[in-house]
Design an enzyme around this catalytic site. Structure first.
Site, PDB file in Angstrom:
ATOM      1  N   ARG A 286      35.876  56.050 -11.547  1.00 50.71           N
ATOM      2  CA  ARG A 286      36.418  57.379 -11.236  1.00 50.71           C
ATOM      3  C   ARG A 286      37.407  57.853 -12.292  1.00 50.71           C
ATOM      4  O   ARG A 286      37.311  58.999 -12.757  1.00 50.71           O
ATOM      5  CB  ARG A 286      37.068  57.386  -9.852  1.00 50.71           C
TER       6      ARG A 286
ATOM      7  N   ASN B  38      34.778  57.672  -4.460  1.00 49.64           N
ATOM      8  CA  ASN B  38      33.982  56.548  -3.982  1.00 49.64           C
ATOM      9  C   ASN B  38      33.407  56.902  -2.622  1.00 49.64           C
ATOM     10  O   ASN B  38      34.003  57.667  -1.863  1.00 49.64           O
ATOM     11  CB  ASN B  38      34.854  55.293  -3.824  1.00 49.64           C
TER      12      ASN B  38
END
Length: 93
Positions: free
Chosen positions: A21, A39
């Site tokens: 990320r 996520n």
């Protein structure tokens, strides 16, 4: 003015716990893309990205590799609607 193209990405493989990320936030900002990444509880990473077709092609290509510790198995791409003010990292969903 026509809407800016956008895509929804579902990225599968070893993509959690490897800095995916944060790396995607940095890459998207570098490319000038807006959207978000988070996520998913199923172990995947999901992202919504908006930009020119060239920018989208670049972030999709990057997503197929990800950061060095990631092992991407598959990236699913779908049409998305919406425009975003910046590129953000969202909590797990």
């Amino acid at each position: 003015m026509s809407p800016v193209p956008a895509r929804r990405l579902s990225i599968r493989g070893r993509v959690q716990g490897v800095g995916f990320r944060d790396a995607m936030v940095a890459q998207a900002r570098h490319l000038g893309i807006t959207g978000w990444v988070r996520n998913r509880r199923d172990g995947s990473v999901e992202a919504a990205v908006s930009g020119t077709e060239a920018q989208l092609a670049a972030i999709i290509a990057w997503s197929q590799q990800g950061p060095p510790a990631a092992r991407v198995l598959r990236v699913e791409v779908a049409e998305e609607e919406g425009e975003f003010p910046s590129f953000s990292r969202f909590p797990t969903a």
